[in-house]
Design a protein around this motif. Structure first.
Motif, PDB file in Angstrom:
ATOM      1  N   GLN A  30       7.396   9.938  -4.774  1.00  0.00           N
ATOM      2  CA  GLN A  30       8.783  10.379  -4.885  1.00  0.00           C
ATOM      3  C   GLN A  30       9.132  10.837  -6.299  1.00  0.00           C
ATOM      4  OE1 GLN A  30       9.490  10.753  -1.556  1.00  0.00           O
ATOM      5  NE2 GLN A  30      11.545  10.000  -1.993  1.00  0.00           N
ATOM      6  N   ARG A  31       8.561  10.191  -7.314  1.00  0.00           N
ATOM      7  CA  ARG A  31       8.909  10.483  -8.700  1.00  0.00           C
ATOM      8  C   ARG A  31       8.140  11.664  -9.270  1.00  0.00           C
ATOM      9  NH1 ARG A  31       7.938   5.083 -11.858  1.00  0.00           N
ATOM     10  NH2 ARG A  31       8.380   6.502 -13.598  1.00  0.00           N
ATOM     11  N   LEU A  32       6.896  11.827  -8.865  1.00  0.00           N
ATOM     12  CA  LEU A  32       6.064  12.877  -9.447  1.00  0.00           C
ATOM     13  C   LEU A  32       6.478  14.246  -8.935  1.00  0.00           C
ATOM     14  CD1 LEU A  32       2.639  11.031  -9.192  1.00  0.00           C
ATOM     15  CD2 LEU A  32       3.907  11.523 -11.296  1.00  0.00           C
ATOM     16  N   THR A  33       6.252  15.283  -9.764  1.00  0.00           N
ATOM     17  CA  THR A  33       6.671  16.635  -9.390  1.00  0.00           C
ATOM     18  C   THR A  33       5.540  17.650  -9.440  1.00  0.00           C
ATOM     19  OG1 THR A  33       7.354  17.022 -11.681  1.00  0.00           O
ATOM     20  CG2 THR A  33       9.054  16.293 -10.144  1.00  0.00           C
ATOM     21  N   THR A  34       4.539  17.432 -10.296  1.00  0.00           N
ATOM     22  CA  THR A  34       3.477  18.418 -10.427  1.00  0.00           C
ATOM     23  C   THR A  34       2.500  18.328  -9.256  1.00  0.00           C
ATOM     24  OG1 THR A  34       2.323  16.872 -11.860  1.00  0.00           O
ATOM     25  CG2 THR A  34       3.617  18.596 -12.926  1.00  0.00           C
ATOM     26  N   PRO A  35       1.896  19.452  -8.852  1.00  0.00           N
ATOM     27  CA  PRO A  35       1.062  19.473  -7.643  1.00  0.00           C
ATOM     28  C   PRO A  35      -0.101  18.494  -7.659  1.00  0.00           C
ATOM     29  CG  PRO A  35       1.570  21.706  -8.368  1.00  0.00           C
ATOM     30  CD  PRO A  35       2.047  20.795  -9.446  1.00  0.00           C
ATOM     31  N   ALA A  36      -0.849  18.423  -8.773  1.00  0.00           N
ATOM     32  CA  ALA A  36      -2.038  17.574  -8.814  1.00  0.00           C
ATOM     33  C   ALA A  36      -1.679  16.099  -8.693  1.00  0.00           C
ATOM     34  CB  ALA A  36      -2.821  17.838 -10.098  1.00  0.00           C
ATOM     35  N   SER A  37      -0.691  15.653  -9.481  1.00  0.00           N
ATOM     36  CA  SER A  37      -0.321  14.237  -9.448  1.00  0.00           C
ATOM     37  C   SER A  37       0.317  13.855  -8.116  1.00  0.00           C
ATOM     38  CB  SER A  37       0.638  13.916 -10.598  1.00  0.00           C
ATOM     39  OG  SER A  37       1.800  14.721 -10.512  1.00  0.00           O
ATOM     40  N   LYS A  38       1.128  14.757  -7.555  1.00  0.00           N
ATOM     41  CA  LYS A  38       1.751  14.474  -6.261  1.00  0.00           C
ATOM     42  C   LYS A  38       0.692  14.412  -5.157  1.00  0.00           C
ATOM     43  CE  LYS A  38       6.072  15.692  -3.922  1.00  0.00           C
ATOM     44  NZ  LYS A  38       6.824  14.566  -4.470  1.00  0.00           N
ATOM     45  N   GLY A  39      -0.320  15.277  -5.267  1.00  0.00           N
ATOM     46  CA  GLY A  39      -1.412  15.268  -4.291  1.00  0.00           C
ATOM     47  C   GLY A  39      -2.210  13.978  -4.350  1.00  0.00           C
ATOM     48  N   LEU A  40      -2.470  13.483  -5.568  1.00  0.00           N
ATOM     49  CA  LEU A  40      -3.196  12.223  -5.719  1.00  0.00           C
ATOM     50  C   LEU A  40      -2.389  11.067  -5.137  1.00  0.00           C
ATOM     51  CD1 LEU A  40      -5.543  10.562  -6.813  1.00  0.00           C
ATOM     52  CD2 LEU A  40      -4.357  10.441  -9.007  1.00  0.00           C
ATOM     53  N   ALA A  41      -1.078  11.034  -5.425  1.00  0.00           N
ATOM     54  CA  ALA A  41      -0.224   9.973  -4.894  1.00  0.00           C
ATOM     55  C   ALA A  41      -0.211   9.998  -3.361  1.00  0.00           C
ATOM     56  CB  ALA A  41       1.191  10.116  -5.442  1.00  0.00           C
ATOM     57  N   PHE A  42      -0.208  11.202  -2.783  1.00  0.00           N
ATOM     58  CA  PHE A  42      -0.198  11.312  -1.322  1.00  0.00           C
ATOM     59  C   PHE A  42      -1.499  10.768  -0.728  1.00  0.00           C
ATOM     60  CE2 PHE A  42      -1.257  13.693   2.547  1.00  0.00           C
ATOM     61  CZ  PHE A  42      -0.162  13.356   3.337  1.00  0.00           C
ATOM     62  N   ARG A  43      -2.632  11.064  -1.376  1.00  0.00           N
ATOM     63  CA  ARG A  43      -3.914  10.566  -0.879  1.00  0.00           C
ATOM     64  C   ARG A  43      -3.972   9.040  -0.934  1.00  0.00           C
ATOM     65  NH1 ARG A  43      -5.469  15.335  -3.641  1.00  0.00           N
ATOM     66  NH2 ARG A  43      -6.676  16.793  -2.342  1.00  0.00           N
ATOM     67  N   ILE A  44      -3.477   8.481  -2.029  1.00  0.00           N
ATOM     68  CA  ILE A  44      -3.468   7.020  -2.141  1.00  0.00           C
ATOM     69  C   ILE A  44      -2.545   6.404  -1.107  1.00  0.00           C
ATOM     70  CG2 ILE A  44      -2.878   5.085  -3.653  1.00  0.00           C
ATOM     71  CD1 ILE A  44      -3.679   6.811  -6.018  1.00  0.00           C
ATOM     72  N   LEU A  45      -1.394   7.033  -0.864  1.00  0.00           N
ATOM     73  CA  LEU A  45      -0.462   6.552   0.159  1.00  0.00           C
ATOM     74  C   LEU A  45      -1.104   6.576   1.534  1.00  0.00           C
ATOM     75  CD1 LEU A  45       2.351   5.711   1.146  1.00  0.00           C
ATOM     76  CD2 LEU A  45       2.993   8.131   1.139  1.00  0.00           C
ATOM     77  N   LEU A  46      -1.784   7.670   1.844  1.00  0.00           N
ATOM     78  CA  LEU A  46      -2.442   7.795   3.145  1.00  0.00           C
ATOM     79  C   LEU A  46      -3.553   6.765   3.297  1.00  0.00           C
ATOM     80  CD1 LEU A  46      -2.247   9.593   5.664  1.00  0.00           C
ATOM     81  CD2 LEU A  46      -4.011  11.064   4.661  1.00  0.00           C
ATOM     82  N   SER A  47      -4.342   6.583   2.240  1.00  0.00           N
ATOM     83  CA  SER A  47      -5.412   5.596   2.273  1.00  0.00           C
ATOM     84  C   SER A  47      -4.853   4.191   2.473  1.00  0.00           C
ATOM     85  CB  SER A  47      -6.212   5.662   0.970  1.00  0.00           C
ATOM     86  OG  SER A  47      -7.184   4.639   0.915  1.00  0.00           O
ATOM     87  N   SER A  48      -3.743   3.884   1.813  1.00  0.00           N
ATOM     88  CA  SER A  48      -3.129   2.553   1.928  1.00  0.00           C
ATOM     89  C   SER A  48      -2.609   2.304   3.338  1.00  0.00           C
ATOM     90  CB  SER A  48      -1.991   2.420   0.923  1.00  0.00           C
ATOM     91  OG  SER A  48      -2.457   2.568  -0.399  1.00  0.00           O
ATOM     92  N   LEU A  49      -2.070   3.343   3.974  1.00  0.00           N
ATOM     93  CA  LEU A  49      -1.564   3.185   5.346  1.00  0.00           C
ATOM     94  C   LEU A  49      -2.695   2.869   6.324  1.00  0.00           C
ATOM     95  CD1 LEU A  49       1.065   6.084   5.476  1.00  0.00           C
ATOM     96  CD2 LEU A  49       1.523   3.620   5.489  1.00  0.00           C
ATOM     97  N   PHE A  50      -3.827   3.520   6.155  1.00  0.00           N
ATOM     98  CA  PHE A  50      -4.979   3.205   7.011  1.00  0.00           C
ATOM     99  C   PHE A  50      -5.484   1.793   6.726  1.00  0.00           C
ATOM    100  CE2 PHE A  50      -5.301   7.802   7.739  1.00  0.00           C
ATOM    101  CZ  PHE A  50      -5.577   7.816   9.098  1.00  0.00           C
ATOM    102  N   SER A  51      -5.399   1.371   5.461  1.00  0.00           N
ATOM    103  CA  SER A  51      -5.802   0.007   5.114  1.00  0.00           C
ATOM    104  C   SER A  51      -4.859  -1.010   5.756  1.00  0.00           C
ATOM    105  CB  SER A  51      -5.800  -0.155   3.595  1.00  0.00           C
ATOM    106  OG  SER A  51      -6.202  -1.452   3.225  1.00  0.00           O
TER     107      SER A  51
END
Length: 289
Positions: A30-51
């Motif tokens: 929610q806080r990040l705005t740049t594409p690379a950092s937002k993409g990394l946060a999304f991947r970690i979020l998705l990985s955590s949901l599967f966990s």
């Protein structure tokens, strides 16, 4: 039964840890705005949901007679693959840094070799989009008719284009003085600065177009040599067709998302590889050379 209880406890612990990572990743997303950092946060979020799903499978499997090992295996495997893909992506970028030649100081670099370098134009309506860039540079200079900077929430140096005798005010007819103020600031910061020129129309009221273009061309050359970024706010409606065309040739339209990606890579890893920079140089428009 003791083994089942231990399994349930292990599942609860895994669930709590996964939930902490999920919430943290979501807040960063929610806080990040740049594409690379937002993409990394999304991947970690998705990985955590599967966990989380896998942890629930462990708890249910431990407390019920029905085996759910295939659910746990698939959820944890998917989570692992997602997080490893994200890690490998950033490892690839870091290899570019450690595999490159020793870096030169910003003022020794050739024009156009930095991740955030060049002269670009942008409309006043899109100026707010560059806000994330303001945090990725050594300093921000705002030149314009407004005393409060636009584009960045604050500026390290404000040059108010006005003929009144006031702090930070500079006569718009004295282009060489404006240039000196900018050059001194960028030099003190060691380069890698963002210069926002938001008073082009006002400069044209006090100088002829040829003089303003010479000023902008000289400023762009210095910006390139100092590994910095110049953003000129232009409005087609307030300029003649010929003037607008000349300005756009020298200052191509700013592609904010692409520039943010390159800027963030530089902020994360210090610099891009020589090969990547050369490839980007070939792809740049004619006006950014």
């Amino acid at each position: 039964m003791p083994a089942d209880i231990l399994g349930a406890v292990a599942g609860v612990i895994a669930l709590l840890i996964s939930l902490v990572f999920t919430i943290s990743a979501y807040l960063y997303y929610q806080r990040l705005t740049t594409p690379a950092s937002k993409g990394l946060a999304f991947r970690i979020l998705l990985s955590s949901l599967f966990s989380v799903a896998g942890s629930l499978g462990v708890i249910i499997d431990s407390l019920s007679p029905k085996p759910l090992w295939w659910i746990m295996a698939s959820m944890f495997l998917t989570s692992y693959l997602i997080i490893m893909t994200a890690a490998l992506h950033y490892l690839k970028l870091s290899v570019q840094l450690f595999g490159r030649e020793a870096s030169q100081s910003p003022f020794e670099k050739k024009p156009g070799k930095g991740a955030v370098v060049g002269g670009f134009s942008i409309s006043s309506d899109d100026l707010s989009k560059i806000a994330p860039l303001c945090k990725l540079v050594n300093g921000v200079v705002y030149v314009g008719r407004k005393q409060k900077p636009v584009g960045c929430s604050k500026a390290d140096k404000t040059i108010w284009l006005s003929r009144v005798d006031a702090p930070n005010a500079t006569d718009p007819a004295k282009l060489h003085v404006i240039m000196e103020h900018i050059m001194r600031f960028v030099s003190e910061k060691g380069g890698n600065c963002l210069i926002i020129l938001d008073g082009l129309e006002y400069l044209l009221l006090h100088n002829d177009f040829k003089g303003v273009m010479k000023f902008l061309a000289s400023l762009k050359d210095y910006v390139l040599l100092s590994n910095s970024l110049l953003v000129v706010v232009i409005d087609e409606e307030t300029l003649g067709r010929r003037e607008f065309s000349v300005l756009r040739r020298e200052f191509p339209e700013l592609e904010v998302e692409g520039l943010l990606s390159r800027a963030e890579e530089r902020a994360l890893f210090g610099a891009l590889s020589k090969e990547t920079l050369e490839a980007e140089e070939e792809e740049k428009p004619e006006g950014d050379s």
